[in-house]
Design an enzyme around this catalytic site. Structure first.
Site, mmCIF file in Angstrom:
data_model
loop_
_atom_site.group_PDB
_atom_site.id
_atom_site.type_symbol
_atom_site.label_atom_id
_atom_site.label_comp_id
_atom_site.label_asym_id
_atom_site.label_seq_id
_atom_site.Cartn_x
_atom_site.Cartn_y
_atom_site.Cartn_z
ATOM 1 N N LYS A 22 0.846 -1.210 0.000
ATOM 2 C CA LYS A 22 0.000 0.000 0.000
ATOM 3 C C LYS A 22 0.876 1.253 0.000
ATOM 4 O O LYS A 22 0.531 2.244 -0.624
ATOM 5 C CB LYS A 22 -0.969 0.004 1.189
ATOM 6 C CG LYS A 22 -0.363 0.502 2.483
ATOM 7 C CD LYS A 22 -1.407 1.010 3.438
ATOM 8 C CE LYS A 22 -0.774 1.393 4.761
ATOM 9 N NZ LYS A 22 -0.283 2.756 4.885
ATOM 10 N N ASN A 23 2.026 1.190 0.672
ATOM 11 C CA ASN A 23 2.884 2.372 0.728
ATOM 12 C C ASN A 23 3.541 2.670 -0.620
ATOM 13 O O ASN A 23 4.084 3.759 -0.819
ATOM 14 C CB ASN A 23 3.959 2.221 1.809
ATOM 15 C CG ASN A 23 3.383 2.455 3.201
ATOM 16 O OD1 ASN A 23 2.209 2.798 3.339
ATOM 17 N ND2 ASN A 23 4.201 2.264 4.227
ATOM 18 N N CYS A 117 0.006 12.587 14.557
ATOM 19 C CA CYS A 117 -0.631 11.279 14.579
ATOM 20 C C CYS A 117 -0.035 10.523 15.756
ATOM 21 O O CYS A 117 0.913 10.981 16.380
ATOM 22 C CB CYS A 117 -0.428 10.532 13.276
ATOM 23 S SG CYS A 117 1.178 9.856 13.075
ATOM 24 N N ARG A 122 5.383 14.171 13.070
ATOM 25 C CA ARG A 122 5.530 13.990 11.625
ATOM 26 C C ARG A 122 5.329 15.286 10.830
ATOM 27 O O ARG A 122 4.375 15.419 10.059
ATOM 28 C CB ARG A 122 4.589 12.895 11.124
ATOM 29 C CG ARG A 122 4.883 11.566 11.775
ATOM 30 C CD ARG A 122 3.899 10.513 11.386
ATOM 31 N NE ARG A 122 4.268 9.835 10.149
ATOM 32 C CZ ARG A 122 3.601 8.778 9.676
ATOM 33 N NH1 ARG A 122 2.573 8.310 10.315
ATOM 34 N NH2 ARG A 122 3.977 8.197 8.568
ATOM 35 N N ASP A 305 8.401 0.208 10.647
ATOM 36 C CA ASP A 305 7.073 -0.395 10.493
ATOM 37 C C ASP A 305 7.033 -1.867 10.913
ATOM 38 O O ASP A 305 5.962 -2.476 10.899
ATOM 39 C CB ASP A 305 6.593 -0.258 9.035
ATOM 40 C CG ASP A 305 6.124 1.155 8.729
ATOM 41 O OD1 ASP A 305 6.034 1.988 9.656
ATOM 42 O OD2 ASP A 305 5.844 1.441 7.545
ATOM 43 N N ARG A 397 -6.509 -0.666 7.760
ATOM 44 C CA ARG A 397 -5.909 0.337 6.875
ATOM 45 C C ARG A 397 -4.780 -0.275 6.046
ATOM 46 O O ARG A 397 -4.523 0.186 4.940
ATOM 47 C CB ARG A 397 -5.322 1.496 7.698
ATOM 48 C CG ARG A 397 -6.373 2.425 8.280
ATOM 49 C CD ARG A 397 -5.705 3.595 8.964
ATOM 50 N NE ARG A 397 -4.589 4.066 8.159
ATOM 51 C CZ ARG A 397 -3.495 4.641 8.632
ATOM 52 N NH1 ARG A 397 -3.376 4.850 9.923
ATOM 53 N NH2 ARG A 397 -2.532 5.029 7.837
HETATM 54 C C1 UD1 Z 1 6.529 6.565 5.402
HETATM 55 C C2 UD1 Z 1 5.593 5.374 5.496
HETATM 56 C C3 UD1 Z 1 5.495 4.912 6.951
HETATM 57 C C4 UD1 Z 1 6.881 4.631 7.509
HETATM 58 C C5 UD1 Z 1 7.807 5.832 7.299
HETATM 59 C C6 UD1 Z 1 9.250 5.545 7.694
HETATM 60 C C7 UD1 Z 1 3.998 5.716 3.711
HETATM 61 C C8 UD1 Z 1 2.608 6.059 3.326
HETATM 62 N N1 UD1 Z 1 4.290 5.763 5.020
HETATM 63 O O1 UD1 Z 1 5.962 7.618 6.174
HETATM 64 O O2 UD1 Z 1 4.703 3.714 6.972
HETATM 65 O O3 UD1 Z 1 6.778 4.366 8.892
HETATM 66 O O4 UD1 Z 1 7.814 6.206 5.906
HETATM 67 O O5 UD1 Z 1 9.735 4.451 7.014
HETATM 68 O O6 UD1 Z 1 4.818 5.372 2.884
HETATM 69 N N2 UD1 Z 1 10.211 14.155 8.900
HETATM 70 C C9 UD1 Z 1 10.411 15.489 9.219
HETATM 71 N N3 UD1 Z 1 10.040 16.439 8.301
HETATM 72 C C10 UD1 Z 1 9.482 16.107 7.103
HETATM 73 C C11 UD1 Z 1 9.296 14.739 6.784
HETATM 74 C C12 UD1 Z 1 9.675 13.791 7.705
HETATM 75 O O7 UD1 Z 1 10.902 15.830 10.285
HETATM 76 O O8 UD1 Z 1 9.159 17.020 6.319
HETATM 77 C C13 UD1 Z 1 10.617 13.120 9.875
HETATM 78 C C14 UD1 Z 1 9.415 12.341 10.398
HETATM 79 O O9 UD1 Z 1 8.777 13.003 11.470
HETATM 80 C C15 UD1 Z 1 10.061 11.047 10.800
HETATM 81 C C16 UD1 Z 1 11.158 10.858 9.750
HETATM 82 O O10 UD1 Z 1 11.385 12.153 9.202
HETATM 83 O O11 UD1 Z 1 10.652 11.171 12.070
HETATM 84 C C17 UD1 Z 1 10.818 9.906 8.616
HETATM 85 O O12 UD1 Z 1 9.556 10.252 8.100
HETATM 86 P P1 UD1 Z 1 9.140 9.934 6.592
HETATM 87 O O13 UD1 Z 1 10.177 9.080 5.947
HETATM 88 O O14 UD1 Z 1 8.798 11.207 5.912
HETATM 89 O O15 UD1 Z 1 7.826 9.073 6.809
HETATM 90 P P2 UD1 Z 1 6.487 9.120 5.992
HETATM 91 O O16 UD1 Z 1 6.762 9.378 4.556
HETATM 92 O O17 UD1 Z 1 5.506 9.994 6.701
#
Ligand code: UD1
Length: 418
Positions: A22-23, A117, A122, A305, A397
């Site tokens: 799904k991701n 969340c 995030r 995850d 989900r």
């Molecule tokens: C995606 C996955 C989620 C997984 C995560 C990490 C999807 C839909 N979700 O989430 O299942 O747990 O990757 O492998 O694919 N961060 C910031 N600023 C930003 C963006 C991220 O500080 O602008 C931080 C986040 O808070 C977190 C870390 O970076 O601590 C990694 O987040 P990120 O890789 O962006 O996760 P998601 O894309 O939200």
């Protein structure tokens, strides 16, 4: 709210097929916004998150044909207003990846900020920094990200940390930007290369797949394409851990073992026998498990995850296993629930120490997020007696009919609909 009733002390045996990730599919669905032509995806798992994304695309004006067992066809011929309202976005944070493609195709986008969340704040600062570097004018107003750019221009984007969603957003924004974009410290998760390969089929020019530097040469427009997303590595990992925790023997079919190296190494270190045969991964328990330490990290590190599910397994291993969570700041909410089942776990900040093996007893538990729900289901499979796992809407989900698929392997799980 449905809940599971699980009779424990089962041993899982047999074969199970893993579904599309799904991701990977969610950002690929958003990529369909980049072209007026149809984008076709191989049949996929019926998951709530995918329905949410389909709902967002329909709200924007795209047509989404999505019958169970048939390919999904998304056509974004006309998008009257590139705006994703809060009520749709708050249900699923991944909807923020519509920002990049909307901006690229329509020159503006208004997407609600998803908010915090359960597993952490995030923020989206890196997404916005990257889009800003491409020339977008970005404002946060009334809880919405308002982005505008008469013309996006290629630029150098350097992420502070490898962010999966941020890399996807900036990649999709850059494919039709004028000139060359270089994305440094790009996330290495396999879902990024999967999105990039769809974009290339649609006519984009991207180099550096599966490396930390993506180089994009902007093209004037993209066209339709057909794509089969990668298999779900988190689902595959969950089934393997389920086999190990029940002292079982399970073959996970249609999985990509190369995406699961960090988990497979740890399962082997614990004493499980793992065989890779023609796209299948077989895990056979071989007796007592030994505790190991894990530290979650961006890919190819141990995936956050799978941390919760792995912690359930550590409760059944001999010795002290240290679990360090470095990706999200609040991802131990399954710990108190495991302790209510009899686990011996101490938390200190982002580190948990699991002492095992402890016999688990069935209990009534509450799922707090998607992967924590999977952890509680796994713990209940090996616990003595009857457990309940409440709030399994989190589980739905990301896992398709998990109870039916585990039951086919010998589990005794019933879904109670309320
Ligand atoms: C995606 C996955 C989620 C997984 C995560 C990490 C999807 C839909 N979700 O989430 O299942 O747990 O990757 O492998 O694919 N961060 C910031 N600023 C930003 C963006 C991220 O500080 O602008 C931080 C986040 O808070 C977190 C870390 O970076 O601590 C990694 O987040 P990120 O890789 O962006 O996760 P998601 O894309 O939200």
């Amino acid at each position: 709210m449905d809940y599971f009733v699980i009779e424990g002390e089962t041993k899982l045996e047999g074969r199970v097929e893993v579904r599309t990730a799904k991701n990977a599919l969610l950002p690929c669905m958003a990529a369909a916004l980049l072209t007026p032509e149809p984008v076709v995806f191989k049949a996929h798992a019926q998951l709530q998150d995918i329905a949410y994304m389909a709902g967002i695309l329909r709200h924007l004006g795209a047509t989404v044909e999505d019958e169970p067992g048939r390919p999904m066809v998304i056509t974004a011929e006309e998008i009257p207003s590139p705006e994703c309202p809060y009520d749709l976005v708050r249900k699923m944070r991944a909807s923020a990846v519509t920002l990049g493609p909307l901006l690229a195709r329509f020159g503006r986008a208004r997407v609600a900020l998803p908010g915090g969340c359960a597993i952490g704040a995030r923020p989206l600062d890196q997404h916005l920094k990257g889009l800003g570097a491409l020339g977008a004018d970005i404002r946060i107003e009334h809880g919405y990200i308002e982005a505008e750019a008469s013309k996006l221009r290629g630029a150098e984007v350097v992420f502070d940390m490898p962010t999966v969603g941020g890399t996807q957003n900036v990649l999709m924004a850059s494919v039709m930007a004028e000139g060359k974009t270089t994305i440094r410290n790009a996330a290495l998760e396999p879902e990024i290369a999967d999105l990039a390969s769809l974009l290339i089929k649609m006519g984009a020019s991207i180099e550096g797949l599966d490396t930390g530097t993506l180089v994009v040469e902007g093209v004037p427009g993209l066209h339709g394409a057909e794509h089969a997303c990668i298999p779900d590595r988190v689902e595959a990992g969950t089934f393997l851990i389920a086999a190990a925790i029940t002292n079982g023997d399970v073959t996970v079919e249609s999985a990509n073992a190369g995406h699961l190296d960090a988990l497979l190494v740890k399962l082997r270190e614990m004493g499980a026998a793992i065989e890779l045969v023609n796209g299948s991964i077989r895990l056979r328990a071989t007796g007592e498990l030994r505790a190991v330490d894990i530290t979650t990290a961006p890919h190819p590190g141990f995936p956050t995850d799978l941390q919760a599910q792995f912690m359930a397994l550590l409760t059944q291993a001999r010795g002290a296993g240290v679990v360090k969570e470095t990706v999200f700041e609040n991802r131990f909410m399954h710990v108190p629930e495991l302790m209510r089942m009899g686990a011996d776990i101490r938390i200190d900040g982002n580190v948990s120490v699991v002492n095992g093996p402890t016999p688990l007893n069935g209990a009534e538990t509450m799922a707090s997020d998607l992967r924590a729900s999977a952890c509680l289901v796994l713990a209940a499979l090996c616990a003595k007696g009857r457990s309940e796992v409440r709030r399994i809407y989190h589980l739905d989900r990301g896992y398709e009919r998990l109870e039916e698929r585990l039951n086919a392997l010998g589990a005794r799980i019933s879904r109670v609909q309320t």
